[in-house]
Scaffold this motif. Sequence first.
Motif, mmCIF file in Angstrom:
data_model
loop_
_atom_site.group_PDB
_atom_site.id
_atom_site.type_symbol
_atom_site.label_atom_id
_atom_site.label_comp_id
_atom_site.label_asym_id
_atom_site.label_seq_id
_atom_site.Cartn_x
_atom_site.Cartn_y
_atom_site.Cartn_z
ATOM 1 N N LEU A 70 5.594 17.157 -2.625
ATOM 2 C CA LEU A 70 6.481 16.418 -4.125
ATOM 3 C C LEU A 70 6.922 14.873 -3.198
ATOM 4 C CD1 LEU A 70 6.970 16.702 -7.366
ATOM 5 C CD2 LEU A 70 9.742 16.994 -6.552
ATOM 6 N N ILE A 71 7.113 13.473 -3.583
ATOM 7 C CA ILE A 71 7.484 12.502 -3.154
ATOM 8 C C ILE A 71 8.211 11.718 -4.280
ATOM 9 C CG2 ILE A 71 6.443 12.844 -1.454
ATOM 10 C CD1 ILE A 71 3.723 10.660 -2.497
ATOM 11 N N VAL A 72 8.796 10.174 -3.824
ATOM 12 C CA VAL A 72 9.770 9.723 -4.989
ATOM 13 C C VAL A 72 8.283 8.799 -5.187
ATOM 14 C CG1 VAL A 72 10.938 7.951 -5.470
ATOM 15 C CG2 VAL A 72 12.284 10.243 -3.837
ATOM 16 N N ALA A 73 7.920 7.981 -6.275
ATOM 17 C CA ALA A 73 7.072 7.150 -6.452
ATOM 18 C C ALA A 73 7.057 5.985 -7.312
ATOM 19 C CB ALA A 73 5.853 8.335 -6.920
ATOM 20 N N ILE A 75 0.871 -0.917 -0.378
ATOM 21 C CA ILE A 75 -0.205 -0.340 -0.072
ATOM 22 C C ILE A 75 1.133 1.347 0.005
ATOM 23 C CG2 ILE A 75 -2.397 -0.784 0.976
ATOM 24 C CD1 ILE A 75 -1.321 -0.075 3.647
ATOM 25 N N VAL A 76 0.745 1.782 -0.656
ATOM 26 C CA VAL A 76 1.639 3.427 -0.880
ATOM 27 C C VAL A 76 -0.073 4.456 -1.383
ATOM 28 C CG1 VAL A 76 2.685 2.036 -2.100
ATOM 29 C CG2 VAL A 76 1.170 3.376 -3.587
ATOM 30 N N GLN A 77 1.179 5.583 -0.717
ATOM 31 C CA GLN A 77 0.398 7.482 -1.192
ATOM 32 C C GLN A 77 0.001 7.345 -2.795
ATOM 33 O OE1 GLN A 77 1.930 10.394 0.676
ATOM 34 N NE2 GLN A 77 3.265 9.696 1.217
ATOM 35 N N HIS A 78 -2.014 7.707 -2.460
ATOM 36 C CA HIS A 78 -1.999 8.135 -3.453
ATOM 37 C C HIS A 78 -1.176 9.524 -4.049
ATOM 38 C CE1 HIS A 78 -5.245 9.903 -6.619
ATOM 39 N NE2 HIS A 78 -4.794 8.865 -6.727
ATOM 40 N N VAL A 79 -1.126 9.286 -5.427
ATOM 41 C CA VAL A 79 0.237 10.691 -6.202
ATOM 42 C C VAL A 79 -0.468 11.127 -7.331
ATOM 43 C CG1 VAL A 79 1.968 10.457 -4.538
ATOM 44 C CG2 VAL A 79 1.477 9.296 -7.136
ATOM 45 N N THR A 80 -0.232 11.671 -7.514
ATOM 46 C CA THR A 80 -0.580 12.792 -9.330
ATOM 47 C C THR A 80 0.656 12.383 -9.560
ATOM 48 O OG1 THR A 80 -2.639 13.591 -8.312
ATOM 49 C CG2 THR A 80 -1.335 13.992 -10.899
ATOM 50 N N THR A 140 2.716 13.855 -6.785
ATOM 51 C CA THR A 140 2.402 14.727 -5.585
ATOM 52 C C THR A 140 1.152 14.215 -4.979
ATOM 53 O OG1 THR A 140 0.936 16.335 -7.206
ATOM 54 C CG2 THR A 140 3.291 17.078 -6.892
ATOM 55 N N ASN A 141 1.500 14.332 -3.763
ATOM 56 C CA ASN A 141 0.342 13.585 -3.035
ATOM 57 C C ASN A 141 -1.004 14.130 -3.036
ATOM 58 O OD1 ASN A 141 1.187 14.868 -0.739
ATOM 59 N ND2 ASN A 141 1.957 13.853 0.513
ATOM 60 N N THR A 142 -1.715 14.204 -2.181
ATOM 61 C CA THR A 142 -3.161 14.640 -1.468
ATOM 62 C C THR A 142 -2.982 15.668 -1.151
ATOM 63 O OG1 THR A 142 -3.397 13.039 -0.030
ATOM 64 C CG2 THR A 142 -4.291 12.379 -2.401
ATOM 65 N N GLN A 143 -1.573 16.292 -0.091
ATOM 66 C CA GLN A 143 -1.673 17.300 0.529
ATOM 67 C C GLN A 143 -0.254 17.930 -0.653
ATOM 68 O OE1 GLN A 143 -1.126 14.523 3.040
ATOM 69 N NE2 GLN A 143 -3.112 14.992 3.348
ATOM 70 N N GLY A 144 -0.242 17.805 -1.676
ATOM 71 C CA GLY A 144 0.714 18.931 -2.901
ATOM 72 C C GLY A 144 1.930 18.278 -2.182
ATOM 73 N N GLU A 182 10.888 25.571 -9.588
ATOM 74 C CA GLU A 182 10.730 24.796 -8.413
ATOM 75 C C GLU A 182 10.373 23.299 -8.266
ATOM 76 O OE1 GLU A 182 8.615 26.948 -8.770
ATOM 77 O OE2 GLU A 182 10.508 28.235 -8.686
ATOM 78 N N GLN A 183 9.918 22.195 -9.000
ATOM 79 C CA GLN A 183 9.752 20.849 -8.542
ATOM 80 C C GLN A 183 10.185 20.556 -9.688
ATOM 81 O OE1 GLN A 183 5.971 20.884 -10.715
ATOM 82 N NE2 GLN A 183 4.691 19.925 -8.785
#
Length: 239
Positions: free
Chosen positions: A188-191, A80-85, A182-186, A146-147
């Motif tokens: 930036l994370i490694v996916a 299970i992992v964080q939902h990201v865009t 980007t997770n639901t809080q916006g 920035e990203q």
Amino acid sequence: MEKQTLLYEGKAKKIYSTEDQNIVWVEYKDSATAFNGEKKATIDGKGRLNNEITSLMFSMLEENNIPTHFISKQSPTEQIVQHVTIIPLEVVVRNVVAGTLAKRTGLPEGHVLHKPIVEFYYKNDDLGDPLFNQDHIEALELAVPEQLEEMKELALQVNSILTTFFTEKKVRLIDFKLEFGTNTQGKLIVADEISPDTCRLWDSETDEKLDKDVFRRDLGSLTEAYEKILERLGGNLHV
Ligand code: C5P
């Protein structure tokens, strides 16, 4: 936590929704593909090996303060992992010349680079994932400056952490690919995944290839190569 609707099926994984909209369920498949899907095979046990290895890699990165989507391993083939865009870029870091860098520059495979190279490829199967520079990315609004800067910085940090880690295991980290979201809080994370499917890993003493090049170039048993990596990482070979 339960897996619900199939949200997406890629070449190597299936993603399902869960009852929590911030979390998705990932299932690793036994399929191997190369050359933008032109070469395909089903390899028994590959899903389990990549799930084990990716879980170990992401846990280790989290311990080193790298933000990733990883939450936990749920079963031998699931996480299970964080939902990201997902940002539609493949971020490649190279320490040693191999693969498309050898083709593009004419430098021999194995040439050690003076400093790591970070490259961005546009994730687009129809176009064959072309190499993009910062201007292409900004002009096409795939990521903001920035990203891009943050992705590059994180990718180099991941490279340092992974290089140290693999060196201790008598493995050379030649190159690897990361994806970011980007997770639901916006944030930036490694996916995605970090496994021998997405890294080039050579034995430190013999330069034996222990990654997907075994499949791409018909160099032997992919399962045996991935098992060697899992074993050196101290993972569980027999579940
Ligand atoms: O093929 P190339 O030399 O550009 O690959 C660089 C690194 O990125 C390799 O470790 C390869 O496994 C990884 N990669 C990936 N997915 C892609 C393209 C490359 O994991 N679609």
